[in-house]
Design a protein around this motif. Structure first.
Motif, PDB file in Angstrom:
ATOM      1  N   GLY A 152       0.185   0.170  -0.249  1.00 16.49           N
ATOM      2  CA  GLY A 152       1.363  -0.239  -1.018  1.00 16.49           C
ATOM      3  C   GLY A 152       2.400   0.854  -1.169  1.00 16.49           C
ATOM      4  O   GLY A 152       3.578   0.572  -1.371  1.00 16.49           O
ATOM      5  N   GLY A 153       1.973   2.110  -1.053  1.00 17.21           N
ATOM      6  CA  GLY A 153       2.905   3.224  -1.207  1.00 17.21           C
ATOM      7  C   GLY A 153       3.767   3.452   0.024  1.00 17.21           C
ATOM      8  O   GLY A 153       4.720   4.234  -0.016  1.00 17.21           O
ATOM      9  N   LEU A 154       3.438   2.766   1.125  1.00 12.21           N
ATOM     10  CA  LEU A 154       4.225   2.932   2.354  1.00 12.21           C
ATOM     11  C   LEU A 154       5.492   2.088   2.291  1.00 12.21           C
ATOM     12  O   LEU A 154       5.487   1.004   1.717  1.00 12.21           O
ATOM     13  CB  LEU A 154       3.407   2.475   3.569  1.00 12.21           C
ATOM     14  N   ASP A 155       6.552   2.576   2.906  1.00  5.29           N
ATOM     15  CA  ASP A 155       7.769   1.774   3.023  1.00  5.29           C
ATOM     16  C   ASP A 155       7.805   1.054   4.366  1.00  5.29           C
ATOM     17  O   ASP A 155       8.412  -0.005   4.487  1.00  5.29           O
ATOM     18  CB  ASP A 155       9.013   2.661   2.899  1.00  5.29           C
ATOM     19  N   CYS A 156       7.173   1.665   5.354  1.00  5.85           N
ATOM     20  CA  CYS A 156       7.195   1.080   6.696  1.00  5.85           C
ATOM     21  C   CYS A 156       5.754   0.828   7.138  1.00  5.85           C
ATOM     22  O   CYS A 156       4.978   1.764   7.271  1.00  5.85           O
ATOM     23  CB  CYS A 156       7.916   2.010   7.673  1.00  5.85           C
ATOM     24  N   PHE A 157       5.446  -0.440   7.357  1.00 13.96           N
ATOM     25  CA  PHE A 157       4.075  -0.799   7.732  1.00 13.96           C
ATOM     26  C   PHE A 157       3.850  -0.740   9.248  1.00 13.96           C
ATOM     27  O   PHE A 157       2.718  -0.831   9.702  1.00 13.96           O
ATOM     28  CB  PHE A 157       3.766  -2.226   7.272  1.00 13.96           C
ATOM     29  N   SER A 158       4.924  -0.628  10.008  1.00 17.96           N
ATOM     30  CA  SER A 158       4.764  -0.733  11.467  1.00 17.96           C
ATOM     31  C   SER A 158       5.107   0.573  12.181  1.00 17.96           C
ATOM     32  O   SER A 158       5.188   0.599  13.404  1.00 17.96           O
ATOM     33  CB  SER A 158       5.662  -1.857  11.997  1.00 17.96           C
ATOM     34  N   HIS A 182      -1.621  -1.322   6.582  1.00 14.70           N
ATOM     35  CA  HIS A 182      -0.998  -2.606   6.254  1.00 14.70           C
ATOM     36  C   HIS A 182      -2.035  -3.727   6.287  1.00 14.70           C
ATOM     37  O   HIS A 182      -2.050  -4.615   5.415  1.00 14.70           O
ATOM     38  CB  HIS A 182       0.132  -2.917   7.237  1.00 14.70           C
ATOM     39  N   HIS A 235      -5.277  -2.762  -8.713  1.00 16.43           N
ATOM     40  CA  HIS A 235      -3.871  -2.536  -8.337  1.00 16.43           C
ATOM     41  C   HIS A 235      -3.647  -1.134  -7.779  1.00 16.43           C
ATOM     42  O   HIS A 235      -2.876  -0.947  -6.838  1.00 16.43           O
ATOM     43  CB  HIS A 235      -2.959  -2.729  -9.551  1.00 16.43           C
ATOM     44  N   SER A 236      -4.300  -0.136  -8.381  1.00 15.07           N
ATOM     45  CA  SER A 236      -4.107   1.245  -7.906  1.00 15.07           C
ATOM     46  C   SER A 236      -4.652   1.404  -6.494  1.00 15.07           C
ATOM     47  O   SER A 236      -4.041   2.071  -5.649  1.00 15.07           O
ATOM     48  CB  SER A 236      -4.822   2.232  -8.834  1.00 15.07           C
ATOM     49  N   ARG A 294      -4.904  -0.934  -4.278  1.00 10.60           N
ATOM     50  CA  ARG A 294      -3.975  -1.641  -3.394  1.00 10.60           C
ATOM     51  C   ARG A 294      -2.789  -0.736  -3.039  1.00 10.60           C
ATOM     52  O   ARG A 294      -2.328  -0.698  -1.896  1.00 10.60           O
ATOM     53  CB  ARG A 294      -3.493  -2.901  -4.109  1.00 10.60           C
ATOM     54  N   HIS A 295      -2.334   0.023  -4.028  1.00  6.86           N
ATOM     55  CA  HIS A 295      -1.216   0.944  -3.785  1.00  6.86           C
ATOM     56  C   HIS A 295      -1.648   2.082  -2.864  1.00  6.86           C
ATOM     57  O   HIS A 295      -0.949   2.426  -1.913  1.00  6.86           O
ATOM     58  CB  HIS A 295      -0.710   1.507  -5.107  1.00  6.86           C
ATOM     59  N   LEU A 296      -2.821   2.656  -3.176  1.00  2.00           N
ATOM     60  CA  LEU A 296      -3.287   3.799  -2.394  1.00  2.00           C
ATOM     61  C   LEU A 296      -3.590   3.398  -0.949  1.00  2.00           C
ATOM     62  O   LEU A 296      -3.372   4.170  -0.019  1.00  2.00           O
ATOM     63  CB  LEU A 296      -4.545   4.399  -3.040  1.00  2.00           C
ATOM     64  N   ARG A 330      -5.827   5.539 -11.520  1.00  2.12           N
ATOM     65  CA  ARG A 330      -6.398   5.727 -10.182  1.00  2.12           C
ATOM     66  C   ARG A 330      -7.603   6.678 -10.212  1.00  2.12           C
ATOM     67  O   ARG A 330      -8.514   6.534  -9.403  1.00  2.12           O
ATOM     68  CB  ARG A 330      -5.340   6.236  -9.197  1.00  2.12           C
ATOM     69  N   TYR A 369     -11.396   6.052  -8.873  1.00  2.00           N
ATOM     70  CA  TYR A 369     -12.236   6.915  -8.036  1.00  2.00           C
ATOM     71  C   TYR A 369     -13.664   6.972  -8.602  1.00  2.00           C
ATOM     72  O   TYR A 369     -14.638   6.889  -7.856  1.00  2.00           O
ATOM     73  CB  TYR A 369     -11.670   8.346  -7.971  1.00  2.00           C
TER      74      TYR A 369
END
Lengths: 252, 246
Positions: free
Chosen positions: A192-198, A207, A184-185, A187-189, A133, A137
């Motif tokens: 993707g690192g969230l568990d709840c998108f809403s 999201h 991919h990094s 996308r995570h940052l 990551r 940057y």
């Protein structure tokens, strides 16, 4: 994890041993060839420290143009550190070179090299892949320089214009941008690192971004190759213009 | 009637080898049909594990011409006519008999995964966009083809330190669940051995359920491990903020 109870009947232990009958060696061979040719040319071009500029065009291998009197070698060797780090730690290229060069494994269900106890990406130097990551940057910052080069390639002696070189540099920067943003990094940052998108307005925004990046990410391998070709081609084009071998075509 | 030639592994833990069988070909035939024909007409003692014959139970995993496959989903006409088709058991797991392997190691690994940990005092409702990502992982039928092809288990034999792709998919399904409060980053790093995966994507290539194992499960989990254990900026943030970032 528990140890195996007993050995399987015929483990694929030797390099290249397999019951596969398809041309499993073709993909790693082509990957090795492509990476070797593109990598070797880029390294050679970076060493030259000449013929990287013509009119408003600047080779992406020498962008941003830096003057470092304290550096005895070609500045491209410094300039290329961020993009090389980004590609070297990229999740796609890792697959490509682990298969093609490290033969670990050369292909699925094919015997591989056994060099000591396997540690994957747990030990130095491969544990550094976890810092991908940070390479992202740096690559992201580099995009600003490259888009500035596209802008400069639109101006010929103070007048707006478009030449074939403008399009070549635009293609190089455009594909590099797609390659960088499909990371991919990132996308995570982005989400993707969230568990709840809403769960919040910020999460919903992230999201949306993550969803779009997921589509881009599906083409990450393609962008990786196309951008490598495009950057190399842009350097070749500018070099040939600078050497007087080619003449630029002007559309405007 | 056209015939297919199959070379089927016959043997057990003491040893064995390939044995040739000839089977009449029928339209739409899959490898499991051919194995059943052999079992029904030529070798009633041929051991094969199967249940649904519809690519949903994950029982009939084997290696067909060297590639991990579900036999019930592998058509005979996918192979050149006249050439023998080689059917062998999965090579990563200990053989029991013929095409049957002992996959119990997988269930032992499964027991070690920290279970679903529901959020406290949270409303037990969530939206579709929160669950879409996790639903992909729930498609897994536990055929263990990904475990079979993973070179960390298959070639390097690191069953002592690596959980394998199937269980990284399971952890992803828990970690990314909107109602789960657990944090499995340390488990992933130290016990599941996610660092041993060098993302060569063979698991994704063989998955009969088309789960994008590497890109959607393993790499996002690797990034979560980086968040927790390798990213110095995140560590600084946690140090000064005194809590986990949102």
């Amino acid at each position: 994890m528990a140890q195996r109870a007993q050995a399987a009947p015929a483990a694929t232990e030797r390099l290249g041993s397999t019951d596969r009958r398809d041309a499993w060696w073709l993909a790693p061979a082509l990957t090795a060839l492509g990476l070797t040719v593109l990598g070797a040319y880029s390294f050679w071009a970076a060493l030259q420290n000449a013929h990287y500029e013509f009119g408003p065009y600047l080779s992406p291998l020498y962008s941003p143009k830096v003057v470092a009197p304290w550096w005895p070698l070609s500045p491209a060797l410094l300039i290329l550190i961020p993009p090389v780090l980004f590609r070297a730690t990229c999740y796609y290229y890792r697959k490509a070179y682990y298969r093609a060069f490290f033969l670990d494994p050369p292909a699925c269900a094919v015997g591989e090299l056994h060099l000591g106890k396997y540690a994957g990406e747990r030990k130095f130097p491969f544990v550094l892949q976890n810092l991908h990551r940070f390479a992202f940057y740096l690559a992201f910052v580099w995009l600003f320089f490259l888009w500035h080069d596209v802008w400069k390639a639109l101006w010929f002696d103070g007048r707006f214009g478009i030449g074939l070189g403008t399009l070549v540099i635009l293609a190089s920067t455009g594909t590099l941008t797609l390659y960088t943003f499909s990371c991919h990094s990132f996308r995570h940052l982005a989400g993707g690192g969230l568990d709840c998108f809403s769960c919040s307005a910020a999460a919903r925004t992230r999201h949306g971004l993550w969803t779009k990046l997921t589509v881009l990410n599906g083409h990450h391998m393609g962008f990786a190759w196309i951008s490598f070709f495009a950057v190399t081609f842009a350097d070749v084009y500018v070099r040939l213009l600078s050497l007087g071998v080619l003449h630029d075509v002007r559309f405007l | 009637m056209a015939e297919a030639v199959l070379h089927v592994y016959r043997g057990d833990a003491q040893g064995g080898g390939l044995k040739e069988y000839r089977v009449p070909l029928e339209e739409g035939m899959v490898v499991l049909d051919a194995i059943h024909h052999i079992q029904g007409h030529q070798a009633p003692d041929l051991a094969v594990r199967w249940n649904c014959k519809a690519a949903k139970c994950g029982s009939c995993s084997a290696e067909v011409n060297g590639r991990p496959k579900l036999m019930c989903k592998t058509r005979m006409d996918a192979y050149p006519a006249g050439e023998p088709i080689v059917v062998q058991p999965m090579k990563t797991f200990p053989i029991v008999k013929d095409l049957v392997t002992d996959v119990k190691w997988n269930y032992e690994v499964n027991k070690k995964i920290p279970p679903f940990t529901p959020k406290q005092n949270a409303e037990w409702r969530w939206k579709q966009e929160d669950i879409d990502r996790v639903q992909e992982f729930r498609k897994c039928i536990e055929c263990f083809l990904c475990q079979d092809v993973c070179h960390v288990l298959r070639s390097h034999r690191r069953t002592d330190a690596f959980a394998g792709p199937r269980f990284l998919v399971r952890v992803a399904g828990l970690e990314m669940h909107p109602m789960d409060a657990g944090n499995r980053a340390t488990f992933l790093k130290d016990e599941a051995g996610i660092g041993l995966c060098n993302i060569t994507k063979c698991c994704t290539e063989v998955c009969p359920e088309d789960i994008t194992i590497t890109d959607n499960a393993i790499i996002p989990l690797k990034e979560r491990v980086v968040d927790e254990h390798y990213d110095p900026l995140r560590k600084l943030f946690r140090l000064f903020a005194g809590k986990k970032e949102p």
